[in-house]
Design an enzyme around this catalytic site. Structure first.
Site, PDB file in Angstrom:
ATOM      1  N   CYS A  69       9.666   1.435   3.530  1.00 20.31           N
ATOM      2  CA  CYS A  69      10.640   0.379   3.955  1.00 20.31           C
ATOM      3  C   CYS A  69      12.030   0.898   4.161  1.00 20.31           C
ATOM      4  O   CYS A  69      12.886   0.302   4.698  1.00 20.31           O
ATOM      5  CB  CYS A  69      10.633  -0.641   2.791  1.00 20.31           C
ATOM      6  SG  CYS A  69      11.686  -0.187   1.291  1.00 20.31           S
ATOM      7  N   GLU A  86       9.143  -3.976  13.119  1.00 16.51           N
ATOM      8  CA  GLU A  86       8.829  -2.737  12.101  1.00 16.51           C
ATOM      9  C   GLU A  86       7.734  -2.033  12.734  1.00 16.51           C
ATOM     10  O   GLU A  86       6.637  -2.765  12.704  1.00 16.51           O
ATOM     11  CB  GLU A  86       8.745  -3.283  10.755  1.00 16.51           C
ATOM     12  CG  GLU A  86       8.601  -2.448   9.778  1.00 16.51           C
ATOM     13  CD  GLU A  86       8.193  -2.828   8.317  1.00 16.51           C
ATOM     14  OE1 GLU A  86       7.408  -3.834   7.967  1.00 16.51           O
ATOM     15  OE2 GLU A  86       8.906  -2.138   7.344  1.00 16.51           O
ATOM     16  N   LYS A  88      -1.366  -6.889  -9.393  1.00  8.54           N
ATOM     17  CA  LYS A  88      -2.558  -6.853  -8.602  1.00  8.54           C
ATOM     18  C   LYS A  88      -1.944  -5.826  -7.362  1.00  8.54           C
ATOM     19  O   LYS A  88      -0.975  -6.143  -6.761  1.00  8.54           O
ATOM     20  CB  LYS A  88      -2.532  -8.365  -7.764  1.00  8.54           C
ATOM     21  CG  LYS A  88      -3.733  -8.547  -7.125  1.00  8.54           C
ATOM     22  CD  LYS A  88      -3.817  -8.948  -5.673  1.00  8.54           C
ATOM     23  CE  LYS A  88      -2.871  -8.437  -4.747  1.00  8.54           C
ATOM     24  NZ  LYS A  88      -3.300  -7.318  -3.874  1.00  8.54           N
ATOM     25  N   PHE A 110       0.691  -1.250   0.185  1.00 15.63           N
ATOM     26  CA  PHE A 110       0.072   0.015  -0.025  1.00 15.63           C
ATOM     27  C   PHE A 110       0.775   1.359   0.146  1.00 15.63           C
ATOM     28  O   PHE A 110       0.328   2.290  -0.438  1.00 15.63           O
ATOM     29  CB  PHE A 110      -0.900   0.092   1.234  1.00 15.63           C
ATOM     30  CG  PHE A 110      -0.122   0.528   2.597  1.00 15.63           C
ATOM     31  CD1 PHE A 110      -0.021   1.994   2.832  1.00 15.63           C
ATOM     32  CD2 PHE A 110       0.583  -0.512   3.272  1.00 15.63           C
ATOM     33  CE1 PHE A 110       0.485   2.267   4.099  1.00 15.63           C
ATOM     34  CE2 PHE A 110       0.925  -0.115   4.474  1.00 15.63           C
ATOM     35  CZ  PHE A 110       1.240   1.327   4.772  1.00 15.63           C
ATOM     36  N   SER A 122       5.101  -7.076   3.500  1.00 14.81           N
ATOM     37  CA  SER A 122       5.559  -7.649   4.694  1.00 14.81           C
ATOM     38  C   SER A 122       6.299  -8.778   4.783  1.00 14.81           C
ATOM     39  O   SER A 122       6.064  -9.590   3.835  1.00 14.81           O
ATOM     40  CB  SER A 122       4.329  -7.594   5.801  1.00 14.81           C
ATOM     41  OG  SER A 122       3.397  -8.551   5.360  1.00 14.81           O
TER      42      SER A 122
HETATM   43  P1  NAD Z   1       1.244  -6.647   3.253  1.00 17.86           P
HETATM   44  O1  NAD Z   1       2.107  -7.741   3.304  1.00 17.86           O
HETATM   45  O2  NAD Z   1       0.129  -6.706   4.142  1.00 17.86           O
HETATM   46  O3  NAD Z   1       0.419  -6.768   1.475  1.00 17.86           O
HETATM   47  C1  NAD Z   1       1.091  -6.724   0.537  1.00 17.86           C
HETATM   48  C2  NAD Z   1       0.491  -7.578  -0.627  1.00 17.86           C
HETATM   49  O4  NAD Z   1       0.164  -8.979  -0.066  1.00 17.86           O
HETATM   50  C3  NAD Z   1      -0.823  -6.882  -1.008  1.00 17.86           C
HETATM   51  O5  NAD Z   1      -0.935  -6.790  -2.278  1.00 17.86           O
HETATM   52  C4  NAD Z   1      -1.860  -7.805  -0.406  1.00 17.86           C
HETATM   53  O6  NAD Z   1      -3.064  -7.796  -0.865  1.00 17.86           O
HETATM   54  C5  NAD Z   1      -1.099  -9.057  -0.312  1.00 17.86           C
HETATM   55  N1  NAD Z   1      -1.388  -9.995   1.123  1.00 17.86           N
HETATM   56  C6  NAD Z   1      -1.702  -9.473   2.194  1.00 17.86           C
HETATM   57  N2  NAD Z   1      -1.919 -10.731   3.121  1.00 17.86           N
HETATM   58  C7  NAD Z   1      -1.826 -11.730   2.173  1.00 17.86           C
HETATM   59  C8  NAD Z   1      -2.168 -13.157   2.393  1.00 17.86           C
HETATM   60  N3  NAD Z   1      -2.377 -13.637   3.583  1.00 17.86           N
HETATM   61  N4  NAD Z   1      -1.801 -13.830   1.339  1.00 17.86           N
HETATM   62  C9  NAD Z   1      -1.514 -13.535   0.087  1.00 17.86           C
HETATM   63  N5  NAD Z   1      -1.411 -11.946  -0.057  1.00 17.86           N
HETATM   64  C10 NAD Z   1      -1.646 -11.300   0.709  1.00 17.86           C
HETATM   65  O7  NAD Z   1       2.080  -5.365   2.946  1.00 17.86           O
HETATM   66  P2  NAD Z   1       1.697  -3.761   3.188  1.00 17.86           P
HETATM   67  O8  NAD Z   1       1.200  -3.638   4.500  1.00 17.86           O
HETATM   68  O9  NAD Z   1       0.711  -3.590   2.192  1.00 17.86           O
HETATM   69  O10 NAD Z   1       3.090  -3.136   2.958  1.00 17.86           O
HETATM   70  C11 NAD Z   1       3.925  -2.664   3.875  1.00 17.86           C
HETATM   71  C12 NAD Z   1       5.053  -3.789   4.067  1.00 17.86           C
HETATM   72  O11 NAD Z   1       5.854  -3.531   2.752  1.00 17.86           O
HETATM   73  C13 NAD Z   1       6.331  -3.146   4.920  1.00 17.86           C
HETATM   74  O12 NAD Z   1       6.554  -4.259   5.841  1.00 17.86           O
HETATM   75  C14 NAD Z   1       7.243  -2.466   4.133  1.00 17.86           C
HETATM   76  O13 NAD Z   1       8.469  -2.497   4.866  1.00 17.86           O
HETATM   77  C15 NAD Z   1       7.357  -3.366   2.963  1.00 17.86           C
HETATM   78  N6  NAD Z   1       7.837  -2.744   1.860  1.00 17.86           N
HETATM   79  C16 NAD Z   1       9.032  -3.313   1.534  1.00 17.86           C
HETATM   80  C17 NAD Z   1       9.768  -2.586   0.446  1.00 17.86           C
HETATM   81  C18 NAD Z   1      10.962  -3.285   0.188  1.00 17.86           C
HETATM   82  O14 NAD Z   1      11.525  -2.959  -1.177  1.00 17.86           O
HETATM   83  N7  NAD Z   1      11.651  -3.987   0.864  1.00 17.86           N
HETATM   84  C19 NAD Z   1       9.207  -1.629  -0.419  1.00 17.86           C
HETATM   85  C20 NAD Z   1       8.047  -0.962   0.283  1.00 17.86           C
HETATM   86  C21 NAD Z   1       7.268  -1.564   1.354  1.00 17.86           C
END
Ligand code: NAD
Length: 496
Positions: free
Chosen positions: A292, A396, A183, A159, A236
């Site tokens: 991140c 985090e 997606k 997000f 995450s």
């Molecule tokens: P999230 O893991 O909640 O969601 C990411 C994606 O996974 C979304 O599209 C979501 O629909 C999907 N998803 C969520 N739960 C799922 C499940 N149980 N099964 C399958 N798919 C699922 O992450 P978020 O809250 O949207 O983003 C924040 C996180 O992203 C933070 O931890 C941040 O550090 C990380 N991030 C990392 C980088 C990097 O390059 N390392 C960059 C940006 C964000």
């Protein structure tokens, strides 16, 4: 007070984009997309199901044979057209990003610019995709390496950078001749709807790029469907490691999973104070801490307590003055958290810091949201007397919270950083080249800043990450991306 015009009027019912057409999801379940600053509903996003994504994967597979035969030069030209459209729509895209995410307009503009830079890099694919060769590996026999696309790739996005993150992957994937299923996060889907409208206008052939909205169900299908060759995930660590990386291993897909972070910023007593303060404020509190690459733990050494006291005072004085409000309003310096539940999560961490004995020197729970509903707003917090074993130092938080940790010297600072499970980013502020080089050499993190608070790699370098911050071998962006999206084929030939 000047508020920029909102590009989204009313409530948009979001559709999917499959095989060149905008189609309704087969799911009847929708989620409201709420502007976190104003609390007004601006869109309804379908929480799509497996059928939606199956249709998109089928369309992408049908489009692949013809797209891979389209010359790299012609493929690149679609990206030149897209780049021109993105420039024309730059400001509107930035405002959409602020409306769905909450970040201030300048942060959104920076995000759109970073996304466009990835399109620019992909437009150079005829050069980037070249292989190599050697004549006469044996007398009269030549060997060549060619790089070929694989088929359908998919992106599962977070997000927090709704526009930029998908563009770390999509342009290179498609320019190298693959077809695509995107997606977005179900929390911030609008940026990708707007991008897809421009992709449609740029005239990409039907099925080459498809957009499917939803949360868990489309991901489950992407991971199990044999029609998908590889997955780029950003989100995450829990989902990235335990769901995405694991399932892709089981189904034999290529995978790159960029995950969570806990970034340490070390300030040495020989650092330049004004530039360091400004970098720290932007790193810890920019994007309301939802990056991140955001600073999380500030590390000071015990070598000059007077310097430390001065730094901390300057940080707190400046952080107190951060003007909070709606990111489309001029002069606002920090927007809200993206959603109420994210604010609640951060509040939980603030309580845990207090109960574990850290000193809350600046309490972000006291703030002025400039007249906007206070549902998602939060001020900057500064904890002192934090030890590396405390929850706020280890996990985090993903919000505007700074935890200050004191160590003896640079050696102990590096040791502390390397004990963290995460390895996304770390920075040092110093005027000593020796310190800088030691830090770069010894710290186990993918993105290193030397007198840089947010070490964000440009589109032509990989966005790195190690340990629990990355699962896979090849990162997003740069040469890594070209490798990830192509198969190396070796041909040995003799013409007697
Ligand atoms: P999230 O893991 O909640 O969601 C990411 C994606 O996974 C979304 O599209 C979501 O629909 C999907 N998803 C969520 N739960 C799922 C499940 N149980 N099964 C399958 N798919 C699922 O992450 P978020 O809250 O949207 O983003 C924040 C996180 O992203 C933070 O931890 C941040 O550090 C990380 N991030 C990392 C980088 C990097 O390059 N390392 C960059 C940006 C964000």
């Amino acid at each position: 007070m000047v508020i920029l015009e909102e590009p989204i009027k009313g409530v948009m019912k979001i559709k999917n984009y499959v095989d060149g057409d905008w189609v309704e999801s087969t799911s009847s379940e929708y989620r409201d997309i709420v502007n976190p600053a104003t609390q007004k509903t601006i869109a309804k996003v379908p929480l799509g199901n497996e059928e939606d994504v199956k249709a998109a994967i089928d369309a992408a597979n049908d489009a692949f044979p013809s797209w891979r035969r389209t010359t790299p030069l012609t493929r690149a030209r679609y990206f030149f057209r897209l780049k021109a459209l993105l420039e024309e729509n730059f400001e509107a895209l930035a405002r959409v990003c602020t409306m769905e995410h909450g970040k201030i307009i300048d942060e959104s503009r920076g995000e759109i610019r970073r996304g466009i830079e990835n399109v620019e890099v992909a437009a150079g694919i005829p050069s980037l995709m070249m292989g190599y060769n050697l004549e006469d590996i044996s007398r009269g026999i030549d060997e060549i390496l060619i790089k070929q696309p694989l088929g359908v790739f998919a992106c599962i996005a977070p997000f927090n950078f709704p526009f930029m993150v998908p563009l770390w992957f999509l342009p290179t994937a498609v320019a190298t001749g693959n077809t695509y299923v995107l997606k977005p996060s179900p929390w911030t889907p609008l940026c990708m709807v707007k991008l897809t409208e421009l992709i449609d206008e740029a005239g990409f052939p039907p099925g080459v790029i498809n957009l499917v909205n939803g949360d868990v169900k489309p991901v489950t299908e992407i991971l199990s469907n044999p029609g998908v060759k590889g997955v780029s995930f950003v989100g995450s660590t829990k989902i990235g490691r335990d769901v995405i990386y694991k399932q892709c291993a089981i189904t034999g897909k290529r995978v790159q999973a960029q995950c969570g972070a806990k970034n340490y910023l070390v300030v040495m007593p020989d650092a330049d104070v004004p530039s360091t303060i400004s970098s720290l404020l932007s790193s810890f509190f920019g994007n309301t801490g939802q990056r991140c690459l955001a600073g999380a733990n500030l590390v000071l050494t015990g070598e000059d307590e007077e310097f430390n006291a001065k730094m901390l005072q300057l940080i707190k004085d400046s952080a107190t003055k951060i003007k909070i409000g709606y990111g489309l309003e001029e002069g606002i310096q920090m927007g809200p958290m993206q959603a109420e539940q994210r604010k609640k999560r951060v509040l939980g961490y603030i309580e845990s810091g207090v109960s574990e004995g850290a000193s809350l020197k600046l309490d972000g729970r006291n703030y002025d949201s400039s007249g906007y509903p206070d549902t998602c707003f939060l001020g900057a917090s500064v904890f002192e007397d934090v030890t590396p074993d405390m929850t706020i130092a280890k996990e985090e938080i993903f919000g505007p919270v700074m935890s200050v940790i004191k160590v003896k010297d640079l050696g102990e600072a590096i040791e502390t950083i390397n004990k963290s499970n995460y390895g996304n980013a770390a920075s040092i502020f110093t005027s000593s080249g020796k310190n800088g080089r030691r830090f770069q050499y010894e710290v186990e993190c993918g993105n290193i800043g030397v007198n840089i608070g947010t070490a964000a790699p440009m589109a032509f370098f990989p966005f790195s990450g190690m340990k629990d911050s990355f699962f896979g071998d090849l990162h997003g962006q740069g040469r890594d991306a070209v490798e990830f999206f192509t198969e190396n084929k070796v041909v040995i030939q003799r013409w007697p």
